[in-house]
Design a protein around this motif. Structure first.
Motif, PDB file in Angstrom:
ATOM      1  N   GLU A 143      36.443  42.395  24.555  1.00 21.37           N
ATOM      2  CA  GLU A 143      37.578  42.713  25.419  1.00 21.37           C
ATOM      3  C   GLU A 143      38.430  43.834  24.847  1.00 21.37           C
ATOM      4  O   GLU A 143      39.125  44.535  25.591  1.00 21.37           O
ATOM      5  CB  GLU A 143      38.432  41.461  25.662  1.00 21.37           C
ATOM      6  CG  GLU A 143      39.356  41.614  26.857  1.00 21.37           C
ATOM      7  CD  GLU A 143      39.924  40.287  27.350  1.00 21.37           C
ATOM      8  OE1 GLU A 143      40.676  40.307  28.333  1.00 21.37           O
ATOM      9  OE2 GLU A 143      39.617  39.249  26.744  1.00 21.37           O
ATOM     10  N   ALA A 202      38.003  47.347  26.432  1.00 22.46           N
ATOM     11  CA  ALA A 202      38.645  47.695  27.698  1.00 22.46           C
ATOM     12  C   ALA A 202      39.964  48.429  27.477  1.00 22.46           C
ATOM     13  O   ALA A 202      40.452  49.102  28.384  1.00 22.46           O
ATOM     14  CB  ALA A 202      38.883  46.435  28.534  1.00 22.46           C
ATOM     15  N   LYS A 262      37.287  45.717  33.678  1.00 24.38           N
ATOM     16  CA  LYS A 262      36.922  44.307  33.815  1.00 24.38           C
ATOM     17  C   LYS A 262      35.497  44.130  34.351  1.00 24.38           C
ATOM     18  O   LYS A 262      34.820  43.162  33.988  1.00 24.38           O
ATOM     19  CB  LYS A 262      37.923  43.582  34.721  1.00 24.38           C
ATOM     20  CG  LYS A 262      37.955  44.045  36.172  1.00 24.38           C
ATOM     21  CD  LYS A 262      38.968  43.222  36.971  1.00 24.38           C
ATOM     22  CE  LYS A 262      38.948  43.610  38.440  1.00 24.38           C
ATOM     23  NZ  LYS A 262      39.915  42.817  39.238  1.00 24.38           N
ATOM     24  N   SER A 322      32.785  42.062  32.324  1.00 25.20           N
ATOM     25  CA  SER A 322      32.170  40.915  32.987  1.00 25.20           C
ATOM     26  C   SER A 322      30.647  41.005  32.955  1.00 25.20           C
ATOM     27  O   SER A 322      29.950  40.030  32.658  1.00 25.20           O
ATOM     28  CB  SER A 322      32.658  40.824  34.434  1.00 25.20           C
ATOM     29  OG  SER A 322      32.040  39.753  35.113  1.00 25.20           O
ATOM     30  N   GLY A 346      40.972  38.876  36.325  1.00 25.29           N
ATOM     31  CA  GLY A 346      41.292  40.052  35.526  1.00 25.29           C
ATOM     32  C   GLY A 346      41.165  39.753  34.048  1.00 25.29           C
ATOM     33  O   GLY A 346      40.868  38.633  33.635  1.00 25.29           O
ATOM     34  N   LEU A 347      41.389  40.782  33.227  1.00 26.27           N
ATOM     35  CA  LEU A 347      41.299  40.655  31.778  1.00 26.27           C
ATOM     36  C   LEU A 347      42.599  40.089  31.207  1.00 26.27           C
ATOM     37  O   LEU A 347      43.685  40.311  31.751  1.00 26.27           O
ATOM     38  CB  LEU A 347      41.013  42.015  31.146  1.00 26.27           C
ATOM     39  CG  LEU A 347      39.674  42.661  31.513  1.00 26.27           C
ATOM     40  CD1 LEU A 347      39.616  44.085  30.980  1.00 26.27           C
ATOM     41  CD2 LEU A 347      38.514  41.836  30.961  1.00 26.27           C
ATOM     42  N   THR A 367      45.247  43.899  28.390  1.00 24.76           N
ATOM     43  CA  THR A 367      45.186  45.106  29.212  1.00 24.76           C
ATOM     44  C   THR A 367      45.893  46.255  28.504  1.00 24.76           C
ATOM     45  O   THR A 367      46.887  46.060  27.798  1.00 24.76           O
ATOM     46  CB  THR A 367      45.843  44.897  30.585  1.00 24.76           C
ATOM     47  OG1 THR A 367      47.250  44.693  30.424  1.00 24.76           O
ATOM     48  CG2 THR A 367      45.237  43.708  31.314  1.00 24.76           C
TER      49      THR A 367
END
Length: 443
Positions: A75, A78, A86, A90, A158-159, A162
């Protein structure tokens, strides 16, 4: 699974082993088997193709954040790697945990009697030897191809981390303070009262907020990102509710009363025990999601020498079942016994479920039954079991199930402002009846 895979990728990046990086990333493909996301017509995602993988490999190899250890898991990419959002996170996650999703899908198909066919597995990550493997597996197949089922308790919109949140709430305040300390900074404004100030928008315009800029600024200030992650680790990403799923998929609204009606209309007696068992599972799975998930009926323990009518995995991060965990009550699994009797329950039924408890599996369970002539006597027996340190057992008869459903529906119909700011409607319902029954066991 995720840690071993991404650690392997980062090790290859730091060792400048381009062949290893490409071999690890090169097996990633768009996972159309899950049907998560939006496509016009057939599932045909194009986010994770060979071109994307080549770009991702180069960006990771060139990334200061990856080489310095700032990027630790998937993650993180990102926030610092251009083009990774995302959807890519994913898709990569689905590829890495494909083996676990295959196993989960097999269990669900067995649970519900869904037919399967032998099909190629696709690439599956082996965390032991840290390589990709292929095999033949049994999965459900439709006209669109093979299907992979995903536990909805792990699906998000969503993540959790961010770039914009990190930049706005952590990086920007630090940059404001730095500018105030710089002699002659053009970003500093002197207000009428003589105080000095730096506008947030001036920071954004001066520095920019692209991923490459955020990466460069963060590499020089790694403690800011470590603090951001530590703060986020204290909170949980909001889970999608039944109501959210109904809205997203266009399905009929989840009907708690319909599930309750099927339980109440089940005839009494051993001839209808299996029907009652199935109806109770459907109702409880609906009521207790997302705190409890992955129901397994007739779950074998002690190498098959004992069975539990229903075993749930405790996936709670708030509410009653999480509260049990914080009070050091073992509850990895929650056990349930279903009794479709026309008579009162007694000590044998209590002894049966308490014999399934253990410090490793859990020491909390629920007995569902139809009705009682002397309910208070059985509740006292449940308290005796708790005081004897043989586990915590909550009784739920038909009248209790009606109260639980009414509590759930009332919570769902509450005005929006009383619900979570993150639009999660189920988390405000904390199963008051079950909490009351538990309190009576230990008070």
């Amino acid at each position: 699974m995720l840690n071993t895979y991404f650690d392997s990728v980062l090790d290859a990046v730091r060792n400048e082993d381009e062949f290893r990086v490409l071999s690890l990333l090169g097996k990633l493909r768009e996972p159309n088997e899950t049907h998560l996301g939006i496509s016009k017509g057939r599932a045909a995602g194009r986010a994770l193709g060979p071109k994307t993988i080549g770009v991702l490999a180069k960006q990771l190899s060139d990334s200061k954040a990856a080489r310095t250890g700032l990027i630790e898991d998937l993650e993180d990419t990102a926030l610092f790697i251009e083009g990774v959002g995302k959807d890519i996170v994913s898709d990569i996650t689905t590829n890495i945990i494909r083996g676990m999703l295959i196993a989960y899908t097999g269990g669900v198909c067995e649970f519900y009697g869904i037919p399967t066919e032998e099909v190629p597995s696709g690439f599956v990550w082996n965390p032991l030897n840290q390589t990709w493997e292929e095999d033949w597996v049994n999965l459900p197949v439709t006209d669109t191809g093979k299907l992979l089922l995903t536990p909805k308790v792990i699906v998000r919109t969503g993540l959790h981390l961010t770039k914009d949140e990190f930049f706005s709430h952590h990086l920007t305040p630090a940059l404001q303070n730095e500018e105030l300390e710089k002699p002659g900074s053009k970003l500093v404004q002197t207000l009428k009262d003589g105080s000095r100030h730096v506008n947030r928008e001036d920071i954004r315009r001066h520095y920019g907020n692209s991923k490459s800029v955020v990466e460069s600024l963060t590499v020089e200030r790694p403690n800011l990102y470590l603090h951001y992650k530590s703060v986020k680790c204290k909170s949980h990403p909001e889970r999608i509710t039944h109501e959210d799923f109904d809205s997203i998929t266009g399905s009929d609204q989840t009907n708690y009363y319909d599930a309750l009606r099927k339980v109440l209309e089940t005839p009494l007696g051993s001839d209808y025990a299996n029907q009652y068992h199935s109806n109770i599972e459907a109702l409880m799975t609906t009521l207790f999601y997302p705190q409890l998930s992955n129901p397994i009926k007739e779950c074998e323990i002690n190498e098959g020498r004992k069975r539990v009518d229903i075993r749930y995995t405790n996936t709670s991060d708030r509410g009653f079942f999480s509260w049990l965990r914080t009070h050091q009550i073992p509850c990895k699994y929650i056990f349930m016994e279903c009794k479709n009797y026309s008579r009162d329950l007694g000590n044998p039924e209590l002894d049966q479920i308490s014999s399934r408890f253990s410090p490793l599996r859990g020491t909390f369970g629920i007995i569902s039954c139809r009705s009682f002539e002397n309910k208070e006597l059985f509740l006292k027996r449940c308290r005796d079991t708790a005081l004897d340190q043989r586990g915590y057992i909550v009784l739920l008869d038909d009248s209790d199930l009606i109260e639980l459903v009414e509590s759930a529906v009332e919570a769902l119909q509450a005005p929006r402002e009383t619900k979570s700011a993150h639009n999660v409607s189920r988390t405000i319902w904390e199963y008051p009846l079950i909490q009351q029954r538990f309190d009576a066991l230990v008070s």
